[in-house]
Scaffold this motif. Structure first.
Motif, PDB file in Angstrom:
ATOM      1  N   THR A   1       0.839  -1.200   0.000  1.00  0.00           N
ATOM      2  CA  THR A   1       0.000   0.000   0.000  1.00  0.00           C
ATOM      3  C   THR A   1       0.876   1.253   0.000  1.00  0.00           C
ATOM      4  O   THR A   1       2.082   1.170   0.257  1.00  0.00           O
ATOM      5  N   PRO A   2       0.280   2.406  -0.245  1.00  0.00           N
ATOM      6  CA  PRO A   2       1.057   3.653  -0.192  1.00  0.00           C
ATOM      7  C   PRO A   2       1.665   3.926   1.189  1.00  0.00           C
ATOM      8  O   PRO A   2       2.627   4.666   1.301  1.00  0.00           O
ATOM      9  N   ILE A   3       1.114   3.311   2.250  1.00  0.00           N
ATOM     10  CA  ILE A   3       1.661   3.537   3.591  1.00  0.00           C
ATOM     11  C   ILE A   3       2.590   2.399   4.018  1.00  0.00           C
ATOM     12  O   ILE A   3       3.002   2.328   5.165  1.00  0.00           O
TER      13      ILE A   3
ATOM     14  N   ALA B   1     -11.832  -4.387  -1.655  1.00  0.00           N
ATOM     15  CA  ALA B   1     -12.269  -5.367  -2.643  1.00  0.00           C
ATOM     16  C   ALA B   1     -11.019  -6.024  -3.222  1.00  0.00           C
ATOM     17  O   ALA B   1     -10.159  -5.335  -3.779  1.00  0.00           O
ATOM     18  N   PHE B   2     -10.913  -7.333  -3.045  1.00  0.00           N
ATOM     19  CA  PHE B   2      -9.766  -8.093  -3.531  1.00  0.00           C
ATOM     20  C   PHE B   2     -10.134  -8.839  -4.809  1.00  0.00           C
ATOM     21  O   PHE B   2     -11.245  -9.368  -4.927  1.00  0.00           O
ATOM     22  N   ALA B   3      -9.186  -8.908  -5.738  1.00  0.00           N
ATOM     23  CA  ALA B   3      -9.323  -9.708  -6.957  1.00  0.00           C
ATOM     24  C   ALA B   3      -7.957 -10.328  -7.222  1.00  0.00           C
ATOM     25  O   ALA B   3      -6.994  -9.605  -7.508  1.00  0.00           O
TER      26      ALA B   3
ATOM     27  N   THR C   1      -4.861  -7.727  -6.892  1.00  0.00           N
ATOM     28  CA  THR C   1      -4.971  -6.382  -6.345  1.00  0.00           C
ATOM     29  C   THR C   1      -6.012  -6.311  -5.233  1.00  0.00           C
ATOM     30  O   THR C   1      -6.901  -7.146  -5.132  1.00  0.00           O
ATOM     31  N   SER C   2      -5.862  -5.265  -4.441  1.00  0.00           N
ATOM     32  CA  SER C   2      -6.840  -4.885  -3.436  1.00  0.00           C
ATOM     33  C   SER C   2      -7.169  -3.421  -3.694  1.00  0.00           C
ATOM     34  O   SER C   2      -6.273  -2.614  -3.906  1.00  0.00           O
ATOM     35  N   LYS C   3      -8.447  -3.092  -3.677  1.00  0.00           N
ATOM     36  CA  LYS C   3      -8.864  -1.724  -3.968  1.00  0.00           C
ATOM     37  C   LYS C   3      -9.706  -1.213  -2.814  1.00  0.00           C
ATOM     38  O   LYS C   3     -10.583  -1.913  -2.317  1.00  0.00           O
ATOM     39  N   ALA C   4      -9.433   0.012  -2.394  1.00  0.00           N
ATOM     40  CA  ALA C   4     -10.193   0.663  -1.328  1.00  0.00           C
ATOM     41  C   ALA C   4     -10.827   1.931  -1.900  1.00  0.00           C
ATOM     42  O   ALA C   4     -10.156   2.944  -2.049  1.00  0.00           O
ATOM     43  N   GLY C   5     -12.096   1.837  -2.248  1.00  0.00           N
ATOM     44  CA  GLY C   5     -12.808   3.004  -2.769  1.00  0.00           C
ATOM     45  C   GLY C   5     -12.119   3.622  -3.965  1.00  0.00           C
ATOM     46  O   GLY C   5     -11.769   2.938  -4.921  1.00  0.00           O
ATOM     47  N   ARG C   6     -11.881   4.933  -3.884  1.00  0.00           N
ATOM     48  CA  ARG C   6     -11.252   5.656  -4.999  1.00  0.00           C
ATOM     49  C   ARG C   6      -9.735   5.658  -4.940  1.00  0.00           C
ATOM     50  O   ARG C   6      -9.080   6.225  -5.813  1.00  0.00           O
ATOM     51  N   LEU C   7      -9.182   5.033  -3.910  1.00  0.00           N
ATOM     52  CA  LEU C   7      -7.725   4.961  -3.805  1.00  0.00           C
ATOM     53  C   LEU C   7      -7.172   4.057  -4.901  1.00  0.00           C
ATOM     54  O   LEU C   7      -7.863   3.167  -5.385  1.00  0.00           O
ATOM     55  N   PRO C   8      -5.900   4.261  -5.271  1.00  0.00           N
ATOM     56  CA  PRO C   8      -5.304   3.384  -6.284  1.00  0.00           C
ATOM     57  C   PRO C   8      -5.251   1.931  -5.785  1.00  0.00           C
ATOM     58  O   PRO C   8      -5.162   1.692  -4.581  1.00  0.00           O
TER      59      PRO C   8
END
Length: 108
Positions: free
Chosen positions: A13-15, A69-71, A82-89
């Motif tokens: 993640t970015p963090i 959301a994981f795919a 990938t894992s996606k959290a809302g509008r985050l990359p």
């Protein structure tokens, strides 16, 4: 393809990289799962296995409150996606299935 088992995940993640564990089981013919990480255990929702593609949703509260959301695509005992959290990359996800100890490894 069987995806049941315990999976050690790394989410970039970015963090920073976040480690998590996902347990996948069949109950009454249905695939169910639980994710463990950052001191919490959360159920997996909308869990779908389509061939070698696995997807699910989960909510976390640590390190921050997010709906993820994981795919991923499963390749034997590894997975990637990938894992996606809302509008985050989207964040890169990799994982390895924990293998059951063999008789020689347990000294039996």
């Amino acid at each position: 393809m069987s995806v049941e088992g315990i999976w050690d995940l790394s989410v970039s993640t970015p963090i920073g990289t976040i480690k998590a564990v996902v347990e996948l089981r069949r109950r009454n013919g249905a695939l169910t799962g639980t994710a463990h990480g950052a001191g919490e255990a959360v159920p997996l929702g909308d869990l779908v296995l389509d061939g070698d593609r696995l997807s699910w949703k989960q909510a976390v509260t640590k390190p921050m409150r997010l709906n993820l959301a994981f795919a991923v695509t499963v390749h034997g005992d590894t997975l990637s996606g990938t894992s996606k959290a809302g509008r985050l990359p989207a964040s890169k996800v990799t994982g390895e299935r924990r293998l059951a100890p063999t008789a020689s490894a347990t000294g039996a």
